[in-house]
Design an enzyme around this catalytic site. Sequence first.
Site, mmCIF file in Angstrom:
data_model
loop_
_atom_site.group_PDB
_atom_site.id
_atom_site.type_symbol
_atom_site.label_atom_id
_atom_site.label_comp_id
_atom_site.label_asym_id
_atom_site.label_seq_id
_atom_site.Cartn_x
_atom_site.Cartn_y
_atom_site.Cartn_z
ATOM 1 N N ASP A 114 0.851 -1.190 0.000
ATOM 2 C CA ASP A 114 0.000 0.000 0.000
ATOM 3 C C ASP A 114 0.891 1.246 0.000
ATOM 4 O O ASP A 114 1.890 1.318 0.721
ATOM 5 C CB ASP A 114 -0.919 -0.003 1.227
ATOM 6 N N ILE A 115 0.515 2.245 -0.783
ATOM 7 C CA ILE A 115 1.311 3.462 -0.921
ATOM 8 C C ILE A 115 1.265 4.311 0.355
ATOM 9 O O ILE A 115 2.143 5.142 0.580
ATOM 10 C CB ILE A 115 0.808 4.260 -2.156
ATOM 11 N N ASN B 287 -13.042 -3.230 2.374
ATOM 12 C CA ASN B 287 -14.058 -2.193 2.521
ATOM 13 C C ASN B 287 -15.023 -2.236 1.341
ATOM 14 O O ASN B 287 -14.603 -2.505 0.218
ATOM 15 C CB ASN B 287 -13.389 -0.810 2.576
ATOM 16 N N VAL C 114 -10.937 2.926 -3.859
ATOM 17 C CA VAL C 114 -10.571 2.351 -5.162
ATOM 18 C C VAL C 114 -11.588 1.249 -5.453
ATOM 19 O O VAL C 114 -11.714 0.293 -4.681
ATOM 20 C CB VAL C 114 -9.138 1.779 -5.155
ATOM 21 N N HIS D 161 -10.189 -5.305 -3.187
ATOM 22 C CA HIS D 161 -8.841 -5.577 -2.686
ATOM 23 C C HIS D 161 -8.907 -5.940 -1.226
ATOM 24 O O HIS D 161 -9.649 -5.329 -0.452
ATOM 25 C CB HIS D 161 -7.924 -4.359 -2.884
ATOM 26 N N HIS E 269 -6.992 -5.765 2.209
ATOM 27 C CA HIS E 269 -5.887 -5.136 2.927
ATOM 28 C C HIS E 269 -5.313 -6.193 3.865
ATOM 29 O O HIS E 269 -6.052 -6.763 4.683
ATOM 30 C CB HIS E 269 -6.388 -3.978 3.802
HETATM 31 P P1 AMP Z 1 -9.713 1.445 0.138
HETATM 32 O O1 AMP Z 1 -9.785 2.770 0.846
HETATM 33 O O2 AMP Z 1 -10.161 0.283 0.977
HETATM 34 O O3 AMP Z 1 -10.385 1.486 -1.217
HETATM 35 O O4 AMP Z 1 -8.166 1.179 -0.105
HETATM 36 C C1 AMP Z 1 -7.468 1.752 -1.164
HETATM 37 C C2 AMP Z 1 -6.031 1.682 -0.804
HETATM 38 O O5 AMP Z 1 -5.251 1.876 -1.970
HETATM 39 C C3 AMP Z 1 -5.572 2.755 0.203
HETATM 40 O O6 AMP Z 1 -5.058 2.129 1.377
HETATM 41 C C4 AMP Z 1 -4.503 3.535 -0.559
HETATM 42 O O7 AMP Z 1 -3.442 3.951 0.261
HETATM 43 C C5 AMP Z 1 -4.073 2.520 -1.608
HETATM 44 N N1 AMP Z 1 -3.491 3.078 -2.822
HETATM 45 C C6 AMP Z 1 -3.983 4.100 -3.563
HETATM 46 N N2 AMP Z 1 -3.188 4.305 -4.641
HETATM 47 C C7 AMP Z 1 -2.195 3.381 -4.575
HETATM 48 C C8 AMP Z 1 -1.063 3.091 -5.389
HETATM 49 N N3 AMP Z 1 -0.805 3.787 -6.524
HETATM 50 N N4 AMP Z 1 -0.234 2.096 -5.007
HETATM 51 C C9 AMP Z 1 -0.489 1.404 -3.875
HETATM 52 N N5 AMP Z 1 -1.545 1.625 -3.072
HETATM 53 C C10 AMP Z 1 -2.383 2.613 -3.405
#
Ligand code: AMP
Length: 114
Positions: A30-31, A87, A96, A100, A102
């Site tokens: 995760d970024i 989520n 996103v 996915h 976590h």
């Molecule tokens: P959610 O809020 O459950 O949809 O999780 C989306 C996750 O994607 C968040 O924890 C972000 O930090 C992560 N995220 C967004 N952009 C990127 C990226 N380019 N590379 C890795 N993780 C990302």
Amino acid sequence: MSEDLFLKIIAREIPADIVYETDSVLAFKDINPQAPLHVLIIPKTHIRTINDIQLEHAGLLGEMFRAAASIARDNGYADDGYRVVMNCNEAAGQTVFHIHLHLLAGRDLSWPPG
Ligand code: AMP
């Protein structure tokens, strides 16, 4: 955030720190990590939310959980413990719209979650 973000990571159009990959599943760091180990496990097939999961995806979901367990084990967290979270939609914090898991580990994780 773009609907296509994770598809772009799968296509290597956006860089990511990939830690695990099979024909159907990809996992990357995760970024914005919320724990010492914070990995996202995604299907290569686009599924928008948990609400869009069909019975035909059962094997794929199983693969995603097996990937989470494998990554946790490889990082030494299998015995101490870890959390796997998905989520669904805005109220739960989904940003996103490509499902996915976590995978979070490496610190005490409180319950109930926020
Ligand atoms: P959610 O809020 O459950 O949809 O999780 C989306 C996750 O994607 C968040 O924890 C972000 O930090 C992560 N995220 C967004 N952009 C990127 C990226 N380019 N590379 C890795 N993780 C990302």
